[in-house]
Design a protein around this motif. Structure first.
Motif, PDB file in Angstrom:
ATOM      1  N   TYR A   1      13.920 -25.926  50.312  1.00  0.00           N
ATOM      2  CA  TYR A   1      12.568 -25.911  51.313  1.00  0.00           C
ATOM      3  C   TYR A   1      12.782 -27.071  52.386  1.00  0.00           C
ATOM      4  O   TYR A   1      13.297 -28.292  51.981  1.00  0.00           O
ATOM      5  CB  TYR A   1      11.364 -25.934  50.574  1.00  0.00           C
ATOM      6  CG  TYR A   1      11.146 -24.754  49.653  1.00  0.00           C
ATOM      7  CD1 TYR A   1      10.215 -23.632  49.989  1.00  0.00           C
ATOM      8  CD2 TYR A   1      11.737 -24.602  48.475  1.00  0.00           C
ATOM      9  CE1 TYR A   1       9.906 -22.830  49.265  1.00  0.00           C
ATOM     10  CE2 TYR A   1      11.653 -23.457  47.639  1.00  0.00           C
ATOM     11  CZ  TYR A   1      10.853 -22.369  48.253  1.00  0.00           C
ATOM     12  OH  TYR A   1      10.482 -21.489  47.369  1.00  0.00           O
TER      13      TYR A   1
ATOM     14  N   GLU B   1       8.801 -21.688  40.328  1.00  0.00           N
ATOM     15  CA  GLU B   1       9.752 -21.256  41.490  1.00  0.00           C
ATOM     16  C   GLU B   1       9.097 -20.079  41.897  1.00  0.00           C
ATOM     17  O   GLU B   1       9.133 -19.613  43.284  1.00  0.00           O
ATOM     18  CB  GLU B   1      11.274 -20.966  40.981  1.00  0.00           C
ATOM     19  CG  GLU B   1      11.840 -22.165  40.440  1.00  0.00           C
ATOM     20  CD  GLU B   1      13.282 -21.858  40.223  1.00  0.00           C
ATOM     21  OE1 GLU B   1      13.897 -21.088  40.830  1.00  0.00           O
ATOM     22  OE2 GLU B   1      13.790 -22.869  39.280  1.00  0.00           O
TER      23      GLU B   1
ATOM     24  N   LYS C   1       7.535 -19.788  46.098  1.00  0.00           N
ATOM     25  CA  LYS C   1       7.846 -18.700  47.038  1.00  0.00           C
ATOM     26  C   LYS C   1       6.792 -17.937  47.488  1.00  0.00           C
ATOM     27  O   LYS C   1       6.694 -17.700  48.744  1.00  0.00           O
ATOM     28  CB  LYS C   1       9.037 -17.765  46.322  1.00  0.00           C
ATOM     29  CG  LYS C   1      10.399 -18.408  46.155  1.00  0.00           C
ATOM     30  CD  LYS C   1      11.410 -17.598  45.600  1.00  0.00           C
ATOM     31  CE  LYS C   1      12.841 -18.195  45.590  1.00  0.00           C
ATOM     32  NZ  LYS C   1      13.736 -17.063  45.036  1.00  0.00           N
TER      33      LYS C   1
ATOM     34  N   GLU D   1       7.366 -16.977  51.221  1.00  0.00           N
ATOM     35  CA  GLU D   1       9.031 -16.648  51.277  1.00  0.00           C
ATOM     36  C   GLU D   1       9.199 -15.428  50.659  1.00  0.00           C
ATOM     37  O   GLU D   1       8.266 -15.041  49.614  1.00  0.00           O
ATOM     38  CB  GLU D   1       9.779 -17.902  50.647  1.00  0.00           C
ATOM     39  CG  GLU D   1       9.559 -18.957  51.444  1.00  0.00           C
ATOM     40  CD  GLU D   1      10.383 -19.255  52.782  1.00  0.00           C
ATOM     41  OE1 GLU D   1      11.300 -18.386  52.907  1.00  0.00           O
ATOM     42  OE2 GLU D   1      10.066 -20.066  53.262  1.00  0.00           O
TER      43      GLU D   1
ATOM     44  N   ILE E   1      10.498 -12.684  47.983  1.00  0.00           N
ATOM     45  CA  ILE E   1      11.215 -12.750  46.892  1.00  0.00           C
ATOM     46  C   ILE E   1      11.827 -11.153  46.637  1.00  0.00           C
ATOM     47  O   ILE E   1      11.275 -10.198  46.671  1.00  0.00           O
ATOM     48  CB  ILE E   1      10.353 -12.763  45.526  1.00  0.00           C
ATOM     49  CG1 ILE E   1       9.612 -14.144  45.895  1.00  0.00           C
ATOM     50  CG2 ILE E   1      10.996 -12.823  44.419  1.00  0.00           C
ATOM     51  CD1 ILE E   1       8.652 -14.758  44.882  1.00  0.00           C
TER      52      ILE E   1
END
Length: 323
Positions: free
Chosen positions: A216, A305, A309, A314, A316
């Motif tokens: 990141y 995690e 995300k 973000e 996946i």
């Protein structure tokens, strides 16, 4: 049947001749002590309730409350203090008592050592607390008359587990609103695309590896320098943000994209602000419970995690669409 305390010889005889009866006696003794202490608080007019608080507010036209720390405990207490102000509609003053001994087994790694609150910590806290509209004044305790002692949760009659923010409702009878923010701050918007994190040496989940955060682009640590250096070998690109006081810390947290922390002071600020936040839960002591919008906690690496995300928008692969 009335409980009767045994002398030392009687207790030892029971312990070695009738273990089930001895265990029952110990259980009854704990209940007896708690009842005696509660009766003392009530009989000595020390235990608060809503009617007493309203009467004190009416008689004094203001309320003085006292707290001796730790810093995170004070932030969690503010939720109940805010509600007391709404109920009574009088100025509420918070007095901070310096120097109360810290009997925690982790005191040697605590930023203020073997006391819960020192002058330096108070200097950091006052600008943040004083900025809240429901606080009339926040200052060091110097023998001011006190109407509500928020330290009564340490009396031994309240189990110190579960959500810290609820401990104060148990000693006042005032139910705080914990799913809504109880801190309001002008956010530092320069951190809008930044993951802000804090991790004290206490209450760590040792199975967690934060090296994945190297992927990141903007991750900033907010906390003391030694804690920052502990994480630097794992996250080499981690930046450190020193702050002048806890008001500045709260402004950074209020403006961040996501906050990650363990059961330490910075997480109490994130919880009070209700920013998107992830709590690293300690296996040893679970006394922080995120509530309301944006709240998440975890025990396991893959869940952490996934949450990072998801909360940083973000993609996946195979699970979430690109937002």
């Amino acid at each position: 049947m009335m409980f009767k305390k045994k002398n030392l010889l009687s207790k030892l005889w029971l312990k070695f001749t009738d273990k089930p009866a001895y265990k029952k006696y110990k259980w009854e003794m704990i209940n007896y002590r708690q009842t005696q202490f509660t009766d003392h608080l009530i009989g000595d007019n020390k235990l608060n309730n809503v009617n007493k608080i309203l009467d004190a507010a009416k008689a004094n036209k203001s309320l003085n409350l006292i707290h001796s720390g730790n810093a995170g405990d004070i932030i969690y207490a503010l939720a109940t203090i805010k509600k007391i102000g709404e109920i009574t509609n009088v100025p509420v003053n918070l007095c901070l008592k310096i120097g109360r001994p810290n009997h925690s087994p982790f005191y040697s790694s605590h930023p203020v050592g073997n006391v819960m609150l020192n002058q330096g910590m108070v200097n950091n806290l006052i600008p943040l607390i004083q900025s809240q509209p429901y606080i009339n004044n926040c200052e060091v305790y110097t023998d001011q008359p006190i109407h509500i002692d928020l330290d009564y949760f340490r009396s031994g009659t309240v189990p110190l587990n579960g959500n810290i923010a609820r401990w104060y409702s148990y000693i006042t009878g005032v139910s705080p609103v914990l799913w809504k923010p109880w801190l309001t701050i002008d956010a530092d918007k320069s951190y809008a695309d930044t993951i802000v994190m804090a991790r004290s040496g206490r209450y760590q989940n040792r199975a967690i590896d934060y090296s994945f955060l190297n992927a990141y682009p903007k991750v900033v640590f907010i906390g003391i320098e030694s804690e920052y250096k502990d994480l630097l070998p794992v996250i080499p690109n981690l930046q450190w943000k020193p702050v002048t006081d806890f008001l500045e810390l709260a402004q950074v947290v209020a403006g961040c994209r996501l906050f990650i922390g363990n059961q330490s002071f910075p997480f109490s600020v994130a919880e009070a602000l209700k920013v998107p936040r992830i709590l690293e839960v300690s296996y040893e002591i679970i006394n922080v419970v995120p509530e309301g919008e944006g709240s998440h906690d975890f025990f396991y690496q893959e869940h952490l995690e996934y949450l990072v995300k998801e909360l940083t928008n973000e993609a996946i692969s195979g699970l979430l669409p690109v937002k």
